[in-house]
Design a protein around this motif. Structure first.
Motif, PDB file in Angstrom:
ATOM      1  N   VAL A 137       5.978  -4.403   1.398  1.00  0.00           N
ATOM      2  CA  VAL A 137       5.567  -5.661   2.016  1.00  0.00           C
ATOM      3  C   VAL A 137       6.781  -6.283   2.696  1.00  0.00           C
ATOM      4  N   GLY A 177       3.042 -11.894  -0.344  1.00  0.00           N
ATOM      5  CA  GLY A 177       3.234 -10.837  -1.333  1.00  0.00           C
ATOM      6  C   GLY A 177       4.673 -10.407  -1.486  1.00  0.00           C
ATOM      7  N   LYS A 178       5.526 -10.716  -0.512  1.00  0.00           N
ATOM      8  CA  LYS A 178       6.903 -10.231  -0.550  1.00  0.00           C
ATOM      9  C   LYS A 178       7.670 -10.784  -1.731  1.00  0.00           C
ATOM     10  N   SER A 213       5.535   0.339   5.687  1.00  0.00           N
ATOM     11  CA  SER A 213       5.408  -1.114   5.783  1.00  0.00           C
ATOM     12  C   SER A 213       3.940  -1.533   5.842  1.00  0.00           C
ATOM     13  N   THR A 214       3.662  -2.682   5.261  1.00  0.00           N
ATOM     14  CA  THR A 214       2.311  -3.240   5.315  1.00  0.00           C
ATOM     15  C   THR A 214       2.402  -4.756   5.246  1.00  0.00           C
ATOM     16  N   LYS A 215       1.490  -5.423   5.940  1.00  0.00           N
ATOM     17  CA  LYS A 215       1.447  -6.878   5.872  1.00  0.00           C
ATOM     18  C   LYS A 215       0.788  -7.343   4.588  1.00  0.00           C
ATOM     19  N   SER A 216      -0.273  -6.639   4.209  1.00  0.00           N
ATOM     20  CA  SER A 216      -1.007  -7.033   3.010  1.00  0.00           C
ATOM     21  C   SER A 216      -1.523  -5.792   2.302  1.00  0.00           C
ATOM     22  N   PRO A 217      -0.995  -5.477   1.103  1.00  0.00           N
ATOM     23  CA  PRO A 217      -1.480  -4.297   0.369  1.00  0.00           C
ATOM     24  C   PRO A 217      -2.877  -4.482  -0.204  1.00  0.00           C
TER      25      PRO A 217
END
Length: 516
Positions: A105, A110-111, A143-147
């Protein structure tokens, strides 16, 4: 009713072929986890019955409670409990070449809740290597914005990931390093990647199941598996309903889904009832230990921090066989050791903690962790050679606070910095932390002295010099009920000055039995 159960149980064991996946291999005769060390011989001591009734106490270097569970005669309740423990493997048996995928993230809410990607990847790799025959052949940090989205990753990253997995025929399964996958997510990912996909919860739970030896630990694992079975049930029944025919069982008025859900509820209730019986037994054993007044030191720490090795070094118990493996200790055991004051204490070896340990597992093992709440002192062992030692410390302390332990235990906790031999010139920055090397024996005397003072303070014991008559039973009583440090005989008076460490309750008994 048994015919009905037999008719609906296969629903939970549907073939994977219908989902476009290879059929599962036949279950191996044993869990695919690296072999456990055999229990050793009995050592000296007279502490029988304080932990599991007679032979079950590891405090005297004897057999673990797991062995006693195998030897005790089974009654109707035990047979019923064994039936509750039956289940198919959560992971496929045999050699597996794993692609480890870690969602990183980069921004968003979430980070702040996640630890560094490098540490999480290393920890996930260690989990995979704990499984016998499993190896990580590829690692991808994506990378992901929202898991929390259905496919976890954005469209571009997901397509790139799919191409790499599909283009690598050596990959047999994927370990997606998230706590839990929803059933629809698992289904979509397996359809896209063409291999089975497992989350952190399933992998850790499988390791727990394979390392659990006592009936209590096995029941706690079975309880933690219930949510997983519910999730799989929805997926499997949805697949079943695609075919022709009625969704209801003839004459029952219930659908297959309703019957399976009811059976799971019944199983969960039976497991909780069995655990409650064991909890009451544990309470009685705890009361027995309290009557014998042995101070209890609970040893906690991050998994693989060296707790068992340290207990072996402190007690000299050759029967203890530490293993360099995550969650090697799952069943709580107790081991006796002497402090410089000659006071005997029981070291309780507990389950190791893990970053982002699924909440369901912590909840299921709450009965085991009750022993920590009822101890006299907590010893927190840390691996200071680990690059993320501070994050591990925060994870352990967070879990301890979530258990709602008494403030006195948290405030008096002894912190031990283990594996200092791997950090040249190490000096602790924390106040009152004790640096040791359990493997090489460095710092053990300093640690014992610190534990001696902490136990005396925590238990309210006092050091007294009592004059006793040599002809009476006073001296033998003190040897039995207190810790005798020194005896100065006065022949002309037929007496002796005896220096003892004694609890308030024991001293009260002494004054009552031997007045004057």
């Amino acid at each position: 009713m048994w015919a009905l159960r037999a008719a609906v149980r296969p629903v939970l064991r549907l073939s994977r072929v219908g989902r476009g996946l290879p059929a599962p291999r036949a279950a191996a005769p044993s869990c695919p986890v690296r072999a456990l060390a055999a229990a050793g011989h009995r050592g000296p001591g007279n502490l029988d019955g304080l932990w599991g009734g007679g032979r079950g106490l590891r405090a005297d270097g004897g057999r673990s409670r797991a062995e006693d569970d195998e030897e005790e005669p089974e009654d109707a309740d035990e047979n019923a409990e064994e039936e509750l423990l039956q289940g198919e493997p959560l992971l496929p048996a045999g050699t597996q070449r794993v692609c480890l995928v870690h969602p990183d993230v980069k921004w968003g809410p979430g980070k702040s809740q996640m630890t560094r990607a490098e540490w999480q990847v290393a920890e996930a790799t260690a989990l995979v290597h704990t499984l016998d025959g499993w190896s990580v052949v590829q690692t991808m940090v994506v990378s992901t914005k929202s898991p929390d989205r259905k496919l976890v990753f954005g469209k571009g990253n997901f397509q790139h990931l799919t191409e790499k997995i599909r283009g690598s025929p050596d990959i047999t399964c994927v370990f997606l390093n998230v706590e839990r996958m929803a059933a629809p997510t698992k289904k979509e990912l397996e359809a896209a990647w063409g291999v089975e996909v497992f989350d952190r919860f399933t992998v850790v739970l499988h390791i727990f199941r394979c390392n659990a030896r006592t009936k209590e630990a096995r029941l706690q694992v079975a309880l933690a598996e219930i949510p997983l079975h519910r999730s799989n049930l929805k997926r499997d029944v949805a697949h079943l309903h695609r075919g022709p025919g009625s969704r209801y069982i003839m004459g029952s008025g219930e659908s297959f889904m309703q019957v399976q859900q009811r059976l799971l509820r019944e199983k969960e209730a039976k497991i909780r009832k069995a655990l409650d019986r064991l909890r009451k037994k544990r309470h009685l054993l705890r009361q027995q230990r309290m009557r014998r007044e042995f101070p209890v030191v609970s040893v906690v720490g991050y998994t693989n921090c060296g707790k068992t090795t340290l207990i072996k070094a402190l007690t000299g118990d050759a029967a203890i066989q530490p293993r360099d493996q995550l969650f090697a200790t799952l069943d709580v055991t107790a081991h006796a050791g002497a402090l410089p004051s000659r006071m005997t204490v029981l070291y309780v070896d507990t389950i190791g903690f893990l970053s982002q340990l699924p909440h369901g597992l912590i909840e299921s093992f709450s009965a085991t962790l009750e022993d920590v709440a009822h101890s006299d002192l907590i010893m927190h062992v840390r691996d200071v050679s680990h690059p993320e030692a501070e994050l591990q410390k925060r994870s352990v302390l967070s879990t301890l606070h979530s258990l709602q332990l008494p403030a006195r235990l948290l405030d008096s906790m002894v912190e031990v910095h283990n594996k200092v031999d791997l950090v040249p010139g190490y000096s602790p920055t924390e106040l009152n932390a004790v640096p040791v090397s359990a493997l090489l024996g460095h710092g053990l005397q300093e640690l014992k002295a610190e534990l001696d003072a902490a136990v005396l303070k925590a238990t309210g014991r006092q050091i007294l010099t009592l004059r006793v008559r040599l002809a009476g039973a006073q001296l033998s009583w003190l040897y039995k009920e207190a810790t005798v440090q020194d005896v100065d005989v006065i022949p002309e008076d037929g007496a002796a000055d005896v220096t003892v460490i004694i609890s308030d309750s024991a001293y009260g008994k002494f004054r009552k039995l031997f007045p004057g």
